[in-house]
Design a protein around this motif. Structure first.
Motif, PDB file in Angstrom:
ATOM      1  N   TYR A 131       0.850  -1.186   0.000  1.00 46.09           N
ATOM      2  CA  TYR A 131       0.000   0.000   0.000  1.00 46.09           C
ATOM      3  C   TYR A 131       0.884   1.234   0.000  1.00 46.09           C
ATOM      4  N   LEU A 132       0.546   2.167  -0.885  1.00 39.57           N
ATOM      5  CA  LEU A 132       1.277   3.421  -0.997  1.00 39.57           C
ATOM      6  C   LEU A 132       0.299   4.556  -1.240  1.00 39.57           C
ATOM      7  N   PRO A 133       0.688   5.777  -0.847  1.00 37.22           N
ATOM      8  CA  PRO A 133      -0.147   6.932  -1.155  1.00 37.22           C
ATOM      9  C   PRO A 133      -0.192   7.175  -2.666  1.00 37.22           C
ATOM     10  N   VAL A 134      -1.366   7.568  -3.149  1.00 43.11           N
ATOM     11  CA  VAL A 134      -1.543   7.913  -4.558  1.00 43.11           C
ATOM     12  C   VAL A 134      -2.262   9.253  -4.641  1.00 43.11           C
ATOM     13  N   LEU A 135      -1.879  10.092  -5.598  1.00 42.73           N
ATOM     14  CA  LEU A 135      -2.526  11.377  -5.828  1.00 42.73           C
ATOM     15  C   LEU A 135      -3.558  11.211  -6.934  1.00 42.73           C
ATOM     16  N   TRP A 136      -4.727  11.819  -6.757  1.00 46.63           N
ATOM     17  CA  TRP A 136      -5.847  11.687  -7.699  1.00 46.63           C
ATOM     18  C   TRP A 136      -6.041  12.949  -8.519  1.00 46.63           C
ATOM     19  N   ASN A 137      -6.460  12.739  -9.768  1.00 39.62           N
ATOM     20  CA  ASN A 137      -6.844  13.817 -10.685  1.00 39.62           C
ATOM     21  C   ASN A 137      -5.720  14.822 -10.938  1.00 39.62           C
ATOM     22  N   VAL A 138      -4.529  14.304 -11.175  1.00 42.80           N
ATOM     23  CA  VAL A 138      -3.394  15.156 -11.523  1.00 42.80           C
ATOM     24  C   VAL A 138      -3.444  15.389 -13.027  1.00 42.80           C
ATOM     25  N   PRO A 139      -3.552  16.649 -13.470  1.00 41.79           N
ATOM     26  CA  PRO A 139      -3.645  16.916 -14.915  1.00 41.79           C
ATOM     27  C   PRO A 139      -2.465  16.325 -15.688  1.00 41.79           C
ATOM     28  N   CYS A 140      -2.764  15.627 -16.760  1.00 35.35           N
ATOM     29  CA  CYS A 140      -1.775  15.041 -17.672  1.00 35.35           C
ATOM     30  C   CYS A 140      -0.990  13.879 -17.078  1.00 35.35           C
ATOM     31  N   PHE A 141      -1.372  13.392 -15.906  1.00 34.84           N
ATOM     32  CA  PHE A 141      -0.652  12.297 -15.255  1.00 34.84           C
ATOM     33  C   PHE A 141      -1.642  11.280 -14.708  1.00 34.84           C
ATOM     34  N   ALA A 142      -1.180  10.052 -14.530  1.00 36.87           N
ATOM     35  CA  ALA A 142      -1.971   9.010 -13.873  1.00 36.87           C
ATOM     36  C   ALA A 142      -1.021   8.167 -13.029  1.00 36.87           C
ATOM     37  N   GLY A 143      -1.532   7.635 -11.923  1.00 38.65           N
ATOM     38  CA  GLY A 143      -0.732   6.740 -11.091  1.00 38.65           C
ATOM     39  C   GLY A 143       0.410   7.409 -10.361  1.00 38.65           C
ATOM     40  N   ILE A 144       0.238   8.660  -9.975  1.00 39.97           N
ATOM     41  CA  ILE A 144       1.297   9.364  -9.250  1.00 39.97           C
ATOM     42  C   ILE A 144       1.303   8.899  -7.799  1.00 39.97           C
ATOM     43  N   ARG A 145       2.369   8.257  -7.404  1.00 34.36           N
ATOM     44  CA  ARG A 145       2.536   7.699  -6.065  1.00 34.36           C
ATOM     45  C   ARG A 145       3.561   8.503  -5.280  1.00 34.36           C
ATOM     46  N   ILE A 146       3.521   8.329  -3.984  1.00 36.68           N
ATOM     47  CA  ILE A 146       4.565   8.816  -3.086  1.00 36.68           C
ATOM     48  C   ILE A 146       5.262   7.554  -2.604  1.00 36.68           C
ATOM     49  N   HIS A 147       6.550   7.410  -2.944  1.00 39.39           N
ATOM     50  CA  HIS A 147       7.250   6.173  -2.606  1.00 39.39           C
ATOM     51  C   HIS A 147       8.725   6.430  -2.342  1.00 39.39           C
ATOM     52  N   ALA A 148       9.425   5.369  -1.959  1.00 41.02           N
ATOM     53  CA  ALA A 148      10.854   5.453  -1.653  1.00 41.02           C
ATOM     54  C   ALA A 148      11.679   5.499  -2.928  1.00 41.02           C
ATOM     55  N   GLY A 149      12.820   6.130  -2.822  1.00 32.23           N
ATOM     56  CA  GLY A 149      13.784   6.218  -3.905  1.00 32.23           C
ATOM     57  C   GLY A 149      14.869   7.195  -3.515  1.00 32.23           C
ATOM     58  N   ASN A 150      16.011   7.085  -4.139  1.00 31.71           N
ATOM     59  CA  ASN A 150      17.145   7.933  -3.753  1.00 31.71           C
ATOM     60  C   ASN A 150      17.642   8.843  -4.864  1.00 31.71           C
ATOM     61  N   ASP A 151      17.261   8.559  -6.082  1.00 33.06           N
ATOM     62  CA  ASP A 151      17.870   9.189  -7.239  1.00 33.06           C
ATOM     63  C   ASP A 151      16.765   9.570  -8.231  1.00 33.06           C
ATOM     64  N   PRO A 152      16.950  10.611  -9.033  1.00 34.93           N
ATOM     65  CA  PRO A 152      15.930  10.945 -10.033  1.00 34.93           C
ATOM     66  C   PRO A 152      15.579   9.775 -10.948  1.00 34.93           C
ATOM     67  N   LYS A 153      16.484   8.828 -11.127  1.00 30.70           N
ATOM     68  CA  LYS A 153      16.200   7.657 -11.959  1.00 30.70           C
ATOM     69  C   LYS A 153      15.145   6.754 -11.319  1.00 30.70           C
ATOM     70  N   ASP A 154      14.871   6.954 -10.023  1.00 31.92           N
ATOM     71  CA  ASP A 154      13.903   6.118  -9.311  1.00 31.92           C
ATOM     72  C   ASP A 154      12.462   6.601  -9.468  1.00 31.92           C
ATOM     73  N   THR A 155      12.244   7.644 -10.250  1.00 33.65           N
ATOM     74  CA  THR A 155      10.891   8.167 -10.430  1.00 33.65           C
ATOM     75  C   THR A 155      10.576   8.434 -11.890  1.00 33.65           C
ATOM     76  N   GLU A 156       9.336   8.163 -12.260  1.00 31.45           N
ATOM     77  CA  GLU A 156       8.842   8.481 -13.600  1.00 31.45           C
ATOM     78  C   GLU A 156       7.730   9.518 -13.508  1.00 31.45           C
ATOM     79  N   GLY A 157       7.772  10.316 -12.466  1.00 30.26           N
ATOM     80  CA  GLY A 157       6.750  11.330 -12.243  1.00 30.26           C
ATOM     81  C   GLY A 157       6.286  11.352 -10.801  1.00 30.26           C
ATOM     82  N   CYS A 158       6.522  10.258 -10.097  1.00 32.72           N
ATOM     83  CA  CYS A 158       6.101  10.163  -8.695  1.00 32.72           C
ATOM     84  C   CYS A 158       6.953  11.055  -7.804  1.00 32.72           C
TER      85      CYS A 158
END
Length: 141
Positions: free
Chosen positions: A74-101
């Motif tokens: 289970y992870l937090p997800v943001l709803w109704n983000v213009p031009c985006f879908a599936g935006i999560r708040i998750h762990a990562g250390n580097d810009p390579k670890d995100t595709e928009g989240c």
């Protein structure tokens, strides 16, 4: 409950900021925004949108906890983000670890090559998830 994300460092590699939740600060890392100041953001965000390579537009978004197939938890997800879908708040250390989240960390640094990084990311995400569960009956924006 209001969760506010403030972006403070813009680079070609990523965007650093912070999120304050119930008086405790977590640092954030997002993909590059394609602009160099907050004033430039609203004009440029849609022009420069490329899948997985731009941060989300500034705004207020509903946040809920849902199961993530990709992360297997289970992870937090943001709803109704213009031009985006599936935006999560998750762990990562580097810009390579995100595709928009939005990545969370307890500490930040800029490596010798100028790439923004997060430290202690899982600790920050666990804290954030616990806050969301504890205050789940309050509206989160």
């Amino acid at each position: 409950m209001k969760i506010e994300l403030k972006r403070v460092f813009f680079s070609r590699e990523g965007t650093l900021g912070y999120m304050e939740v119930k008086g405790v600060k977590c640092y954030t890392l997002e993909p590059p925004c394609g602009f160099t100041s907050i004033d430039d953001e609203s004009k440029r965000i849609y022009q420069l949108k490329e899948y997985g390579f731009r941060c989300i537009p500034t705004g207020s978004y509903k946040v809920t906890m849902t199961p993530s197939m990709k992360f297997g938890m289970y992870l937090p997800v943001l709803w109704n983000v213009p031009c985006f879908a599936g935006i999560r708040i998750h762990a990562g250390n580097d810009p390579k670890d995100t595709e928009g989240c939005i990545l969370l960390g307890r500490d930040i640094y800029i490596d010798p090559e100028g790439i923004p990084k997060l430290l202690n990311s899982r600790v920050a995400v666990d804290f954030f998830k616990n806050i969301l569960v504890k205050y789940q009956n309050e509206e989160v924006v």
